[in-house]
Design a protein around this motif. Structure first.
Motif, short mmCIF file in Angstrom:
data_model
loop_
_atom_site.label_atom_id
_atom_site.label_comp_id
_atom_site.label_asym_id
_atom_site.label_seq_id
_atom_site.Cartn_x
_atom_site.Cartn_y
_atom_site.Cartn_z
N LEU A 1 -3.66 5.33 11.13
CA LEU A 1 -2.79 6.23 11.88
C LEU A 1 -2.67 7.57 11.35
N ARG A 2 -2.53 8.58 12.17
CA ARG A 2 -2.45 10.10 11.66
C ARG A 2 -3.17 10.48 10.59
N GLY A 3 -4.40 9.90 10.41
CA GLY A 3 -5.20 10.38 9.65
C GLY A 3 -5.02 9.78 7.99
N SER A 4 -4.38 8.70 8.14
CA SER A 4 -4.10 8.15 6.73
C SER A 4 -5.15 7.42 6.33
N ALA A 5 -5.82 7.36 5.16
CA ALA A 5 -6.78 6.70 4.41
C ALA A 5 -6.60 6.46 3.03
N PHE A 6 -6.71 5.16 2.56
CA PHE A 6 -6.76 5.02 1.04
C PHE A 6 -7.99 4.12 0.64
N GLU A 7 -8.29 4.12 -0.75
CA GLU A 7 -9.25 3.49 -1.25
C GLU A 7 -8.80 3.07 -2.59
N SER A 8 -9.37 1.68 -2.79
CA SER A 8 -9.10 0.73 -4.05
C SER A 8 -10.36 0.18 -4.41
N THR A 9 -10.49 0.39 -5.85
CA THR A 9 -11.75 -0.03 -6.49
C THR A 9 -11.46 -1.51 -7.25
N ASP A 10 -10.20 -1.93 -7.15
CA ASP A 10 -10.03 -3.30 -7.70
C ASP A 10 -9.36 -4.24 -6.85
N ARG A 11 -10.19 -4.19 -5.68
CA ARG A 11 -9.74 -5.29 -4.56
C ARG A 11 -8.29 -4.99 -4.02
N GLY A 12 -7.66 -4.11 -4.02
CA GLY A 12 -6.55 -3.71 -3.41
C GLY A 12 -4.97 -3.74 -4.28
N ASP A 13 -5.50 -3.96 -5.87
CA ASP A 13 -4.34 -3.91 -6.72
C ASP A 13 -3.85 -2.47 -6.59
N ALA A 14 -4.71 -1.43 -7.05
CA ALA A 14 -4.07 -0.04 -6.96
C ALA A 14 -4.94 0.66 -5.98
N THR B 1 0.85 -1.13 0.03
CA THR B 1 0.02 -0.10 -0.01
C THR B 1 0.87 1.24 -0.01
N PRO B 2 0.43 2.29 -0.23
CA PRO B 2 1.10 3.63 -0.51
C PRO B 2 1.98 4.17 0.64
N ARG B 3 1.59 3.80 1.82
CA ARG B 3 2.25 4.36 3.18
C ARG B 3 2.37 2.95 4.04
N ASP B 4 3.36 3.35 5.08
CA ASP B 4 3.61 2.12 6.07
C ASP B 4 2.82 2.51 7.36
N ALA B 5 1.89 3.46 7.15
CA ALA B 5 1.14 3.74 8.48
C ALA B 5 0.27 2.65 8.84
N SER B 6 0.01 2.43 10.02
CA SER B 6 -0.81 1.33 10.48
C SER B 6 -2.38 1.47 10.14
N TYR B 7 -3.08 0.67 9.69
CA TYR B 7 -4.51 0.62 9.38
C TYR B 7 -5.25 0.02 10.33
N PHE B 8 -6.13 0.72 11.25
CA PHE B 8 -6.92 0.38 12.57
C PHE B 8 -8.20 -0.13 11.90
#
Length: 371
Positions: free
Chosen positions: A268-281, A246-253
Protein backbone atom coordinates in the motif's frame (compact mmCIF):
# COMPACT_ATOMS: atom_id res chain seq x y z
CA UNK A 1 -13.39 -9.34 11.01
CA UNK A 2 -11.32 -7.25 8.63
CA UNK A 3 -12.70 -6.43 5.19
CA UNK A 4 -9.99 -4.60 3.22
CA UNK A 5 -9.05 -6.13 -0.11
CA UNK A 6 -6.37 -5.03 -2.59
CA UNK A 7 -7.66 -2.62 -5.20
CA UNK A 8 -7.53 -5.24 -7.94
CA UNK A 9 -9.86 -7.61 -6.09
CA UNK A 10 -12.18 -4.81 -4.96
CA UNK A 11 -12.55 -3.19 -8.38
CA UNK A 12 -13.20 -6.52 -10.05
CA UNK A 13 -15.87 -7.31 -7.45
CA UNK A 14 -17.65 -3.98 -7.97
CA UNK A 15 -17.36 -4.22 -11.75
CA UNK A 16 -18.83 -7.71 -11.75
CA UNK A 17 -21.77 -6.63 -9.61
CA UNK A 18 -22.48 -3.61 -11.83
CA UNK A 19 -22.28 -5.67 -15.02
CA UNK A 20 -24.69 -8.21 -13.56
CA UNK A 21 -27.21 -5.58 -12.46
CA UNK A 22 -27.04 -3.85 -15.84
CA UNK A 23 -27.56 -7.06 -17.77
CA UNK A 24 -30.89 -7.62 -19.57
CA UNK A 25 -30.89 -11.08 -18.00
CA UNK A 26 -30.93 -9.68 -14.46
CA UNK A 27 -34.60 -10.60 -14.00
CA UNK A 28 -34.08 -14.11 -15.37
CA UNK A 29 -32.87 -17.16 -13.42
CA UNK A 30 -29.06 -17.26 -13.39
CA UNK A 31 -27.06 -20.46 -12.93
CA UNK A 32 -24.78 -20.09 -9.88
CA UNK A 33 -21.28 -18.96 -10.83
CA UNK A 34 -19.79 -21.96 -9.01
CA UNK A 35 -21.27 -24.36 -11.57
CA UNK A 36 -21.52 -22.11 -14.63
CA UNK A 37 -18.53 -22.52 -16.98
CA UNK A 38 -16.65 -19.42 -18.05
CA UNK A 39 -18.00 -17.99 -21.29
CA UNK A 40 -15.71 -17.98 -24.31
CA UNK A 41 -14.90 -14.49 -25.61
CA UNK A 42 -12.62 -13.24 -28.41
CA UNK A 43 -11.63 -10.38 -26.08
CA UNK A 44 -10.28 -12.64 -23.34
CA UNK A 45 -6.73 -11.24 -23.52
CA UNK A 46 -8.15 -7.70 -23.15
CA UNK A 47 -10.34 -8.54 -20.15
CA UNK A 48 -9.57 -7.69 -16.53
CA UNK A 49 -6.73 -10.04 -15.60
CA UNK A 50 -5.41 -10.42 -12.06
CA UNK A 51 -2.43 -12.79 -12.16
CA UNK A 52 0.01 -14.51 -14.52
CA UNK A 53 2.46 -17.39 -14.14
CA UNK A 54 4.87 -19.62 -16.09
CA UNK A 55 4.07 -23.26 -16.85
CA UNK A 56 7.38 -24.30 -18.33
CA UNK A 57 7.71 -21.98 -21.33
CA UNK A 58 3.95 -21.40 -21.51
CA UNK A 59 2.29 -18.34 -19.94
CA UNK A 60 -1.00 -18.70 -18.07
CA UNK A 61 -3.09 -15.67 -17.00
CA UNK A 62 -6.31 -15.59 -14.96
CA UNK A 63 -8.95 -12.97 -14.29
CA UNK A 64 -12.58 -11.95 -14.10
CA UNK A 65 -15.53 -14.28 -14.74
CA UNK A 66 -13.33 -17.38 -14.73
CA UNK A 67 -11.23 -16.31 -17.70
CA UNK A 68 -7.98 -18.27 -18.14
CA UNK A 69 -5.76 -17.72 -21.17
CA UNK A 70 -2.52 -19.35 -22.28
CA UNK A 71 0.30 -18.30 -24.59
CA UNK A 72 3.03 -20.41 -26.19
CA UNK A 73 4.79 -17.50 -27.92
CA UNK A 74 5.82 -15.32 -24.97
CA UNK A 75 2.60 -13.34 -24.85
CA UNK A 76 2.17 -12.46 -28.51
CA UNK A 77 -1.02 -14.54 -28.95
CA UNK A 78 -3.42 -16.16 -26.53
CA UNK A 79 -5.95 -19.02 -26.33
CA UNK A 80 -8.81 -19.19 -23.84
CA UNK A 81 -9.02 -22.29 -21.64
CA UNK A 82 -11.94 -24.42 -20.52
CA UNK A 83 -12.92 -23.46 -16.96
CA UNK A 84 -15.85 -24.96 -14.99
CA UNK A 85 -16.69 -21.79 -13.00
CA UNK A 86 -17.31 -18.14 -13.85
CA UNK A 87 -16.05 -16.50 -10.66
CA UNK A 88 -13.18 -14.03 -10.73
CA UNK A 89 -9.83 -15.80 -10.41
CA UNK A 90 -7.20 -13.95 -8.39
CA UNK A 91 -4.01 -16.05 -8.44
CA UNK A 92 -2.33 -18.86 -10.38
CA UNK A 93 0.80 -20.99 -9.90
CA UNK A 94 2.44 -23.91 -11.68
CA UNK A 95 5.03 -26.24 -10.19
CA UNK A 96 6.08 -27.58 -13.62
CA UNK A 97 4.93 -27.39 -17.24
CA UNK A 98 1.76 -29.39 -16.57
CA UNK A 99 0.58 -29.09 -12.97
CA UNK A 100 -0.90 -25.87 -11.67
CA UNK A 101 -3.57 -24.35 -9.45
CA UNK A 102 -5.72 -21.23 -9.60
CA UNK A 103 -7.85 -19.66 -6.85
CA UNK A 104 -10.49 -16.99 -6.71
CA UNK A 105 -13.76 -15.63 -5.43
CA UNK A 106 -16.37 -17.80 -3.70
CA UNK A 107 -13.57 -19.91 -2.20
CA UNK A 108 -12.72 -21.56 -5.51
CA UNK A 109 -9.63 -23.73 -6.05
CA UNK A 110 -9.02 -25.12 -9.54
CA UNK A 111 -6.39 -27.58 -10.78
CA UNK A 112 -4.89 -28.10 -14.23
CA UNK A 113 -2.78 -31.08 -15.29
CA UNK A 114 -2.28 -30.05 -18.90
CA UNK A 115 -0.47 -26.73 -18.63
CA UNK A 116 -3.57 -24.62 -18.10
CA UNK A 117 -5.55 -25.78 -21.15
CA UNK A 118 -8.33 -27.22 -18.97
CA UNK A 119 -9.29 -27.06 -15.31
CA UNK A 120 -11.24 -28.98 -12.68
CA UNK A 121 -12.70 -27.63 -9.44
CA UNK A 122 -11.18 -29.00 -6.24
CA UNK A 123 -12.73 -26.72 -3.62
CA UNK A 124 -15.34 -23.98 -3.26
CA UNK A 125 -16.57 -21.76 -0.47
CA UNK A 126 -19.39 -24.10 0.54
CA UNK A 127 -17.04 -27.00 1.17
CA UNK A 128 -14.36 -24.69 2.62
CA UNK A 129 -16.74 -23.38 5.29
CA UNK A 130 -17.70 -26.94 6.23
CA UNK A 131 -14.02 -27.86 6.57
CA UNK A 132 -13.48 -24.92 8.95
CA UNK A 133 -16.34 -26.14 11.17
CA UNK A 134 -15.08 -29.73 11.06
CA UNK A 135 -11.60 -28.63 12.11
CA UNK A 136 -12.97 -26.46 14.93
CA UNK A 137 -15.00 -29.40 16.28
CA UNK A 138 -11.89 -31.57 16.13
CA UNK A 139 -9.98 -28.93 18.10
CA UNK A 140 -12.70 -28.88 20.79
CA UNK A 141 -12.63 -32.66 21.07
CA UNK A 142 -8.89 -32.64 21.69
CA UNK A 143 -8.76 -29.49 23.83
CA UNK A 144 -12.13 -28.27 25.13
CA UNK A 145 -11.89 -24.71 26.39
CA UNK A 146 -13.03 -21.16 25.88
CA UNK A 147 -10.61 -20.53 23.00
CA UNK A 148 -11.78 -23.65 21.19
CA UNK A 149 -15.40 -22.64 21.66
CA UNK A 150 -14.63 -19.19 20.25
CA UNK A 151 -12.98 -20.85 17.26
CA UNK A 152 -16.10 -22.95 16.67
CA UNK A 153 -18.34 -19.89 16.87
CA UNK A 154 -16.20 -18.10 14.28
CA UNK A 155 -16.23 -21.21 12.09
CA UNK A 156 -20.01 -21.43 12.23
CA UNK A 157 -20.16 -17.80 11.12
CA UNK A 158 -18.15 -18.72 8.01
CA UNK A 159 -20.68 -21.47 7.33
CA UNK A 160 -23.70 -19.18 7.73
CA UNK A 161 -22.13 -16.49 5.54
CA UNK A 162 -22.01 -18.84 2.57
CA UNK A 163 -19.36 -18.95 -0.18
CA UNK A 164 -18.71 -15.20 -0.26
CA UNK A 165 -15.01 -15.00 0.68
CA UNK A 166 -12.24 -15.03 -1.93
CA UNK A 167 -8.95 -16.84 -1.93
CA UNK A 168 -6.20 -14.42 -2.93
CA UNK A 169 -3.04 -16.51 -3.32
CA UNK A 170 -1.89 -20.06 -3.93
CA UNK A 171 1.49 -21.64 -3.23
CA UNK A 172 2.62 -25.21 -3.90
CA UNK A 173 6.14 -26.53 -3.24
CA UNK A 174 5.54 -29.61 -5.39
CA UNK A 175 2.66 -31.53 -6.96
CA UNK A 176 1.42 -32.67 -3.54
CA UNK A 177 1.99 -30.01 -0.89
CA UNK A 178 0.39 -26.59 -1.04
CA UNK A 179 -1.56 -23.78 0.62
CA UNK A 180 -4.27 -21.35 -0.40
CA UNK A 181 -4.87 -18.12 1.54
CA UNK A 182 -7.40 -15.34 1.37
CA UNK A 183 -9.76 -12.87 2.97
CA UNK A 184 -10.45 -12.88 6.72
CA UNK A 185 -7.32 -14.95 7.36
CA UNK A 186 -8.51 -17.97 5.39
CA UNK A 187 -5.81 -20.60 4.94
CA UNK A 188 -6.09 -24.22 3.81
CA UNK A 189 -3.44 -26.90 3.36
CA UNK A 190 -3.24 -30.00 1.17
CA UNK A 191 -0.75 -32.87 1.16
CA UNK A 192 -2.25 -34.76 -1.79
CA UNK A 193 -2.31 -32.27 -4.63
CA UNK A 194 -5.65 -30.79 -3.64
CA UNK A 195 -7.66 -34.01 -3.58
CA UNK A 196 -8.40 -33.12 0.04
CA UNK A 197 -7.96 -29.91 2.04
CA UNK A 198 -7.69 -29.02 5.71
CA UNK A 199 -8.45 -25.71 7.38
CA UNK A 200 -5.19 -24.31 8.79
CA UNK A 201 -6.71 -21.38 10.72
CA UNK A 202 -5.81 -22.65 14.18
CA UNK A 203 -2.15 -23.04 13.24
CA UNK A 204 -1.72 -19.36 12.31
CA UNK A 205 -1.19 -16.52 14.80
CA UNK A 206 -3.76 -14.15 13.28
CA UNK A 207 -6.39 -13.39 15.96
CA UNK A 208 -7.87 -10.44 14.05
CA UNK A 209 -8.50 -12.53 10.96
CA UNK A 210 -6.52 -10.13 8.77
CA UNK A 211 -6.60 -10.74 5.03
CA UNK A 212 -3.69 -12.83 3.72
CA UNK A 213 -2.30 -11.75 0.35
CA UNK A 214 0.73 -13.98 -0.10
CA UNK A 215 2.43 -17.14 1.13
CA UNK A 216 5.98 -18.11 0.14
CA UNK A 217 8.46 -20.76 1.18
CA UNK A 218 12.22 -21.20 1.48
CA UNK A 219 12.88 -24.83 2.30
CA UNK A 220 11.34 -25.60 5.66
CA UNK A 221 10.56 -21.92 6.33
CA UNK A 222 7.25 -20.43 5.20
CA UNK A 223 6.08 -16.81 5.26
CA UNK A 224 2.68 -15.11 5.25
CA UNK A 225 2.04 -11.46 4.34
CA UNK A 226 -1.22 -9.58 4.59
CA UNK A 227 -3.09 -6.44 5.48
CA UNK A 228 -2.20 -3.86 8.15
CA UNK A 229 1.47 -4.86 8.07
CA UNK A 230 0.75 -8.48 8.91
CA UNK A 231 3.68 -10.88 8.57
CA UNK A 232 4.10 -14.37 10.01
CA UNK A 233 6.76 -17.06 9.77
CA UNK A 234 6.81 -20.82 10.19
CA UNK A 235 10.10 -22.54 10.95
CA UNK A 236 8.61 -26.01 11.19
CA UNK A 237 7.44 -26.61 7.65
CA UNK A 238 4.07 -24.93 8.12
CA UNK A 239 2.94 -26.70 11.29
CA UNK A 240 2.61 -23.32 13.04
CA UNK A 241 2.95 -19.67 12.05
CA UNK A 242 4.07 -16.96 14.48
CA UNK A 243 3.23 -13.30 13.92
CA UNK A 244 6.28 -11.02 13.56
CA UNK A 245 5.81 -7.21 13.67
CA UNK A 246 6.88 -5.08 10.71
CA UNK A 247 7.70 -1.33 10.69
CA UNK A 248 4.36 -0.16 9.28
CA UNK A 249 0.71 -1.18 9.30
CA UNK A 250 0.48 -0.81 5.52
CA UNK A 251 -0.99 -3.81 3.72
CA UNK A 252 1.50 -5.98 1.84
CA UNK A 253 0.08 -7.13 -1.49
CA UNK A 254 3.29 -8.78 -2.74
CA UNK A 255 6.13 -10.78 -1.21
CA UNK A 256 9.28 -12.40 -2.56
CA UNK A 257 11.77 -14.72 -0.91
CA UNK A 258 15.44 -14.10 -1.73
CA UNK A 259 18.56 -16.28 -1.21
CA UNK A 260 20.17 -16.55 2.21
CA UNK A 261 17.16 -15.72 4.35
CA UNK A 262 16.07 -12.64 2.43
CA UNK A 263 12.43 -11.56 2.36
CA UNK A 264 10.88 -8.52 0.66
CA UNK A 265 7.33 -7.24 1.18
CA UNK A 266 5.67 -4.41 -0.73
CA UNK A 267 2.22 -2.90 -0.95
CA UNK A 268 0.00 0.00 0.00
CA UNK A 269 1.08 3.53 -1.01
CA UNK A 270 4.61 2.53 -2.00
CA UNK A 271 5.46 0.75 1.23
CA UNK A 272 8.34 -1.71 0.82
CA UNK A 273 10.61 -3.38 3.37
CA UNK A 274 13.38 -5.95 3.19
CA UNK A 275 14.87 -8.39 5.67
CA UNK A 276 18.07 -10.44 5.48
CA UNK A 277 17.31 -12.58 8.53
CA UNK A 278 13.97 -14.19 7.67
CA UNK A 279 11.93 -11.31 9.02
CA UNK A 280 13.50 -10.74 12.42
CA UNK A 281 14.63 -7.22 11.44
CA UNK A 282 13.43 -4.94 8.63
CA UNK A 283 14.71 -1.92 6.77
CA UNK A 284 12.79 0.28 4.33
CA UNK A 285 13.36 0.18 0.59
CA UNK A 286 13.12 3.74 -0.73
CA UNK A 287 11.15 4.57 -3.88
CA UNK A 288 10.26 7.79 -5.62
CA UNK A 289 6.63 6.71 -5.90
CA UNK A 290 3.63 6.59 -3.60
CA UNK A 291 1.63 4.21 -5.78
CA UNK A 292 0.72 0.85 -4.29
CA UNK A 293 2.94 -2.05 -5.31
CA UNK A 294 1.15 -4.98 -6.87
CA UNK A 295 3.95 -7.33 -7.98
CA UNK A 296 7.44 -8.50 -7.09
CA UNK A 297 9.28 -10.61 -9.67
CA UNK A 298 12.58 -12.35 -9.05
CA UNK A 299 14.30 -12.28 -12.42
CA UNK A 300 16.46 -15.11 -13.75
CA UNK A 301 19.59 -12.99 -13.29
CA UNK A 302 18.80 -12.55 -9.60
CA UNK A 303 17.47 -8.99 -9.73
CA UNK A 304 14.19 -8.08 -8.06
CA UNK A 305 11.61 -6.23 -10.15
CA UNK A 306 8.92 -4.09 -8.49
CA UNK A 307 5.74 -3.10 -10.35
CA UNK A 308 2.99 -0.82 -9.10
CA UNK A 309 -0.62 -0.13 -10.01
CA UNK A 310 0.38 2.98 -11.98
CA UNK A 311 2.41 0.86 -14.42
CA UNK A 312 5.80 1.95 -13.07
CA UNK A 313 8.75 -0.45 -12.80
CA UNK A 314 11.75 -0.47 -10.47
CA UNK A 315 14.64 -2.91 -10.14
CA UNK A 316 16.97 -3.83 -7.28
CA UNK A 317 20.20 -5.76 -8.05
CA UNK A 318 20.07 -7.52 -4.67
CA UNK A 319 19.16 -6.83 -1.06
CA UNK A 320 20.87 -3.86 0.61
CA UNK A 321 21.39 -2.22 -2.81
CA UNK A 322 19.78 0.96 -4.17
CA UNK A 323 16.61 0.65 -6.23
CA UNK A 324 16.74 1.90 -9.81
CA UNK A 325 13.74 3.21 -11.73
CA UNK A 326 13.46 1.62 -15.16
CA UNK A 327 12.02 4.85 -16.49
CA UNK A 328 8.99 3.12 -17.99
CA UNK A 329 5.51 4.31 -17.07
CA UNK A 330 2.77 2.39 -18.85
CA UNK A 331 -0.66 3.92 -19.18
CA UNK A 332 -1.99 0.54 -18.09
CA UNK A 333 -2.26 -0.64 -14.51
CA UNK A 334 -0.22 -3.68 -13.47
CA UNK A 335 -1.78 -6.35 -11.29
CA UNK A 336 0.94 -8.95 -11.84
CA UNK A 337 4.01 -9.62 -13.99
CA UNK A 338 6.20 -12.52 -15.05
CA UNK A 339 9.43 -12.97 -17.02
CA UNK A 340 8.68 -14.93 -20.18
CA UNK A 341 10.96 -17.64 -21.57
CA UNK A 342 12.51 -15.20 -24.05
CA UNK A 343 13.29 -12.57 -21.39
CA UNK A 344 10.31 -10.34 -22.08
CA UNK A 345 8.34 -8.96 -19.16
CA UNK A 346 4.65 -9.77 -19.54
CA UNK A 347 2.13 -7.95 -17.35
CA UNK A 348 -1.60 -8.23 -16.75
CA UNK A 349 -4.03 -5.59 -15.51
CA UNK A 350 -7.42 -4.03 -15.97
CA UNK A 351 -6.87 -3.73 -19.73
CA UNK A 352 -5.57 -7.25 -20.20
CA UNK A 353 -2.11 -8.40 -21.28
CA UNK A 354 0.85 -6.16 -22.07
CA UNK A 355 4.33 -7.24 -23.26
CA UNK A 356 7.08 -4.95 -21.96
CA UNK A 357 10.36 -4.96 -23.87
CA UNK A 358 12.15 -7.94 -25.34
CA UNK A 359 15.13 -8.10 -23.01
CA UNK A 360 14.70 -7.44 -19.33
CA UNK A 361 18.37 -8.30 -18.72
CA UNK A 362 19.23 -4.72 -19.73
CA UNK A 363 19.30 -2.15 -16.93
CA UNK A 364 16.59 -0.12 -18.63
CA UNK A 365 13.69 -0.84 -20.95
CA UNK A 366 13.43 1.43 -24.02
CA UNK A 367 10.63 3.97 -24.06
CA UNK A 368 7.72 2.85 -26.19
CA UNK A 369 8.39 -0.85 -25.53
CA UNK A 370 4.98 -1.35 -23.98
CA UNK A 371 2.53 -2.83 -26.52
Amino acid sequence: MSSFLPRSALVVTLASVWTFLASPAFSEPVMPVLVRPALATPQASHSVLIDIARAGTRLVAVGERGIVITSDDNGQSWCQSSVPVSVTLTAVQFVDSKNGWAVGHSGVVLRSQDGGASWTKQLDGVRAASLIVEDAKHAIASNPGSSAQATLKAAQQFLSDGPDKPFLYVHFDDVLHGYVVGAYGLIFHTADGGESWQSWLRFVDNPKGLNLYSIQSDGNTLYLAGEQGYFARSGDGGKSFKHIPTPRDASYFAMQVMPGGGVVVAGLRGSAFESTDRGDAWQPTTFESSESFSALVRMRDGRLLFANEAGEFFVQPSLNHPVESLGVASSHSVNAAVEAANGSLVTVGFRGVRVVGRNTIASTIPQGAVK
